[in-house]
Enzyme design. Structure first.
Site, PDB file in Angstrom:
ATOM      1  N   HIS A 172       0.809  -1.227   0.000  1.00 13.10           N
ATOM      2  CA  HIS A 172       0.000   0.000   0.000  1.00 13.10           C
ATOM      3  C   HIS A 172       0.838   1.271   0.000  1.00 13.10           C
ATOM      4  CE1 HIS A 172      -3.522  -2.466   0.438  1.00 13.10           C
ATOM      5  NE2 HIS A 172      -2.879  -3.122   1.379  1.00 13.10           N
TER       6      HIS A 172
ATOM      7  N   ARG B 134      -3.570  17.699   2.552  1.00 12.96           N
ATOM      8  CA  ARG B 134      -2.180  18.167   2.591  1.00 12.96           C
ATOM      9  C   ARG B 134      -1.598  18.035   1.195  1.00 12.96           C
ATOM     10  NH1 ARG B 134       0.092  13.193   1.739  1.00 12.96           N
ATOM     11  NH2 ARG B 134      -0.936  11.472   2.777  1.00 12.96           N
TER      12      ARG B 134
END
Lengths: 499, 167
Positions: free
Chosen positions: A236, A293
Site C-alpha cells: 500500500h 495536505r
C-alpha cells in the site's frame, strides 16, 4: 509579500521542496531537526535551523508544544507541515491558529472532518459520493471486527482511521488471520500517527488507484488539477505515480474530477488537497480518503499543468484568491514519478541503513529530482526510507517513461541498497507499459521473481562487468610488484585487430 | 578448470579465470576484455561487444563498491588460497554453531513468534522487527529446531546482532 518567514515542520526532500517554493516568493525559511537529522541536506538549505532534541518522531517532529515554541521564538508567521508527521493533525492546526500563526493548509475543522477516515466516509455518504463498503465508525474490539468482517465477507482491509501511506493497514483473507492483523494495525497506527483507531472496509479485487488534485481558496472557489494514477504500490505504499492516468478516458475524467470538487466542498475545504479513489475495471470509482495536505507525488501534477502547488498553497494561506480558473488549465503531455527508497529488494525489502558514500543526481530534458540526501548523508532507522523522487515529463506517456528510465540509469547512489533496479524492472514490465494493471501488479508479477530472478531479466551483462572489473583490479595489484603482466594488459592489447 | 579468483557479487559467488592478456572467463562465459582507467574512480570496461561505464565509489585490494547504470554492486575478490581458508573456517563454524540468524538491520524486536525448542520451516515467519516505522516480518532462511533465542521482545538490536540459533 505573502509571509516573512515560514517554518517547515518536516524533514527530507519535502522540507527542501517547500523551502524552494518559499524562497522563490522571497520568503525566509526555517528548518527544525532531530538529533539524527543534524547533518541532513534540508537543514543546510534553510535560512535558519532549530534543534528539536531527541530522535524519535514523538520527541521531535510530532512534538506540538516544542514546535509552536520554536515558531514563536524565531518569529515565523506561517507553518508548512509537508506530508506525514503533523500535516493532518487537527489539534496541531488548532494550536498553530491559536498561537496567531498561519497554517499553510486547510482549517482544523476541515481536517477534523476529513482526517478521520471514518468521519470522512460518513460525510461522503451524506453528499452522495460513492465509497468503498465498510464501517463508518472506528472498530473498538476484536469481536466487533470479526463480526463485521464476516458480515461484508472476506477479504477485508483493516485501516488506521488517522492513517495514510500504508502504515497501520492490513489485509485479512480469513477469520484465522484477523487477530494478529487487528492488533498489528493498531500498534502501527499508534506509533505512526499517535492514534490507534482502526476501521474495516471491503477489499476490492484488482482496482486501480486514481486520485484528483484540487485547490480551493478561502472564498469558496475551487479548481481541480486533473487526476494522478498511483497503482504501482507495495504494501500500500506508492512507488510509481503518473499523470494523466492511461486508464481514465475523457468522460470518466469529467465525472471523477467533478466528484472530487464535491467532496472538497463537503468539508468547506481550502488549500491543496487530494481525493483518492479506487477504480474497478469498468471505471466505477469509490471514494477512498481525502488527504488534506500536499502529496508526495505532487510533482507529476506540476509537470503537466505548469502550476507550482507549493506556491499556490502559500498564496491561498495568505488569503489570495485562486490565480487560475478551471478553463486556464490543460494537460500538457505526461509526467511520471519514481520514489527512490533505501531498501534491499532481495532481502524482504528491509530498509537499508548506512552512510551515502556517493550521490550524483541525473539530469536531462524533462527531468526533475526532488532530493532529500547528498553524499555523506546518514540513512537511519528512525524515519521513512525514501531518499528522493525522480520525475520526468514527456510529450506522451512513452516518452515520459523513456526519460525517467534514462534518468534512473544515470542516478548514482552508493552506500545503501536502493530500489532503483526494481523501478527499472517495473518500467520495463509489459503490464505496466500497457497501462492495464491493478494495485496488485507488484504482488502478482514482481514478488514471484524475488530473490534474484528479476535482476537477471534486466542484468544485460552488468553483473559480469562488476565481477570482471573487481578481478582485473585484484590481478593488477597482485602483479604490480614485477609490473610485467599489468603492462601487457594496459598497453599491449590488440583490441582493434580482428582475428 | 581451476579459477584464478572467486568473486562474491552482493550475495552471489562467481569464479574468474584469466586467459592470456585480454580474455576472461566468468563462470563459463568467455569474454575478450579491455579496461581503460579514466581515473581511479571511473573506468570504461569493454566486455565482449558491450561497453560499460563503471563508477568505482570506493575500494581496496579485495573489495570494490561499483555503480553501473544506476545499479549498485559490492564485490569481494578471493584467491584460491583465500577461498580454501574460508571454506575450512565455515566448516568449523557449521559443525560448532549450527545456523545462526542475524538481524538484517537495526530496529526493535516487536514480537517473537517462536520459543526455544520450536521447529521452524524455511521461509516461516519467526519474529517482527520494527524499523523506520514499519513492522518487518523476519523469516527463517533455514528449517530446523530453535536452539537458542538471543533477544527479547521490546529490546533494540543492531544490524548483524544474533537473533536465533537453529539446529
Amino acid at each position: 509579500m505573502y509571509f516573512k518567514k515560514i517554518l517547515v515542520v518536516n524533514r527530507g526532500e519535502i522540507a527542501l521542496r517547500v523551502f524552494r517554493g518559499a524562497r522563490e516568493l522571497g520568503i525566509k525559511t526555517v528548518a527544525v531537526y532531530s538529533d539524527a537529522d543534524v547533518n541532513s541536506l534540508y537543514v543546510k538549505y534553510a535560512d535558519e535551523s532549530y534543534h528539536l532534541p531527541g530522535t524519535t518522531a514523538g520527541e521531535t517532529y510530532l512534538n506540538i508544544e516544542k514546535i509552536i515554541d520554536t515558531a514563536r521564538k524565531c518569529g515565523a508567521d506561517a507553518i508548512h507541515p509537508g506530508y506525514g508527521f503533523l500535516s493532518e493533525r487537527a489539534s496541531f492546526i488548532q494550536a498553530v491558529e491559536e498561537a496567531g500563526i498561519t497554517f499553510i493548509g486547510p482549517s482544523s475543522k476541515s481536517v477534523e472532518m476529513m482526517g478521520s477516515k471514518t468521519g470522512a466516509r460518513r460525510i461522503m455518504q451524506e453528499h452522495g459520493v460513492p465509497f468503498v463498503p465498510g464501517t463508518t465508525d472506528p472498530v473498538e474490539s476484536i469481536e466487533e471486527a470479526k463480526a463485521f468482517a464476516s458480515k461484508i465477507g472476506y477479504p477485508v482491509l483493516i485501516k488506521a482511521s488517522a492513517g495514510g501511506g500504508g502504515k497501520g493497514m492490513k489485509k485479512v483473507s480469513s477469520p484465522e488471520e484477523i487477530d494478529e492483523a487487528f492488533f498489528s494495525a493498531k500498534r502501527e497506527a499508534l506509533s505512526a500517527f499517535g492514534d490507534s483507531a482502526v476501521y474495516i472496509e471491503k477489499f476490492i479485487e484488482e482496482p486501480k488507484h486514481i486520485e484528483v488534485q484540487i485547490l480551493g481558496d478561502k472564498f469558496g472557489n475551487y479548481i481541480h488539477v486533473f487526476e494522478r494514477e498511483c497503482s504501482v504500490q507495495r504494501r500500500h505504499q506508492k512507488i510509481i505515480e503518473e499523470s494523466p492516468s492511461p486508464f481514465v478516458d475523457k468522460a470518466t475524467r469529467e465525472k471523477i474530477t467533478k466528484t472530487a470538487i464535491e467532496a472538497a466542498k463537503a468539508c468547506n475545504y481550502y488549500n491543496a488537497g487530494t481525493i483518492e479513489f479506487l477504480m474497478d475495471s469498468k471505471r466505477n470509482f469509490f471514494f477512498l480518503e481525502m488527504n488534506t495536505r500536499l502529496q508526495v507525488e505532487h510533482p507529476v501534477t506540476e509537470m503537466i499543468s505548469g502550476l507550482d502547488l507549493v506556491k499556490e498553497q502559500i498564496k491561498i494561506a495568505a488569503g489570495e484568491k485562486l490565480s487560475y480558473k478551471q478553463e486556464d488549465l490543460k494537460i500538457n503531455g505526461h509526467a511520471i514519478e519514481c520514489r527512490v527508497y533505501a531498501e534491499d529488494p532481495d532481502n524482504n525489502f528491509l530498509p537499508s541503513t548506512g552512510r551515502i558514500s556517493f550521490h550524483r543526481i541525473p539530469t536531462g530534458p524533462g527531468v526533475r529530482v526532488d532530493e532529500g540526501i547528498e553524499g555523506g548523508s546518514d540513512i537511519t532507522m528512525y524515519y521513512d526510507p525514501m531518499l528522493s523522487k525522480v520525475i520526468a515529463h514527456g510529450s506522451d506517456r512513452s516518452s515520459a517513461i523513456q526519460r525517467v528510465k534514462m534518468a534512473l540509469e544515470s542516478y548514482s547512489i552508493a552506500g545503501v541498497q536502493t530500489n532503483i533496479a526494481v523501478l527499472l524492472w517495473l518500467l520495463n514490465n509489459r503490464s505496466f507499459l500497457s497501462g492495464k494493471y491493478s494495485i496488485n501488479l507488484i504482488d502478482k508479477e514482481f514478488l514471484p521473481l524475488v530473490p534474484g530472478a528479476w535482476k537477471e531479466q534486466l542484468d544485460n551483462g552488468r553483473e559480469d562487468a562488476a565481477v570482471a572489473l573487481s578481478a582485473i583490479l585484484r590481478e593488477r595489484s597482485r602483479n604490480s610488484a614485477n609490473n610485467l603482466r599489468i603492462n601487457e594488459v594496459l598497453n599491449d592489447n590488440n583490441w582493434l585487430d580482428t582475428e | 578448470m581451476i579459477p584464478d579468483y572467486h568473486v562474491d557479487l552482493n550475495s552471489k559467488e562467481m569464479s574468474v579465470k584469466f586467459v592470456g592478456t585480454d580474455q576472461i572467463i566468468i563462470n563459463d562465459r568467455e569474454y575478450r576484455y579491455n579496461l581503460e582507467e579514466v581515473n581511479g574512480n571511473y573506468y570504461i570496461l569493454r566486455l565482449g561487444e558491450k561497453v560499460f561505464r563503471i563508477n568505482r565509489v570506493s575500494g581496496e585490494k579485495n573489495n570494490q563498491l561499483l555503480l553501473i547504470d544506476g545499479r549498485y554492486f559490492e564485490t569481494e575478490v578471493r584467491t584460491n588460497l583465500e577461498q580454501k581458508a574460508r571454506q575450512v573456517l565455515s566448516n568449523v563454524k557449521q559443525s560448532n554453531r549450527n545456523s545462526l540468524i542475524k538481524s538484517p538491520m537495526p530496529g526493535m524486536v516487536l514480537k517473537l513468534k517462536k520459543n526455544a525448542g520450536d521447529t521452524v520451516a524455511q521461509g516461516e515467519s519467526i519474529m517482527i522487527l520494527e524499523a523506520m516505522k514499519m513492522e518487518n516480518d523476519i523469516k527463517s532462511p533455514f528449517s530446523g529446531t530453535i536452539k537458542e533465542i538471543f533477544v527479547s521482545e521490546k529490546s533494540p538490536v543492531e544490524k548483524g546482532a544474533q537473533l536465533f540459533l537453529i539446529g
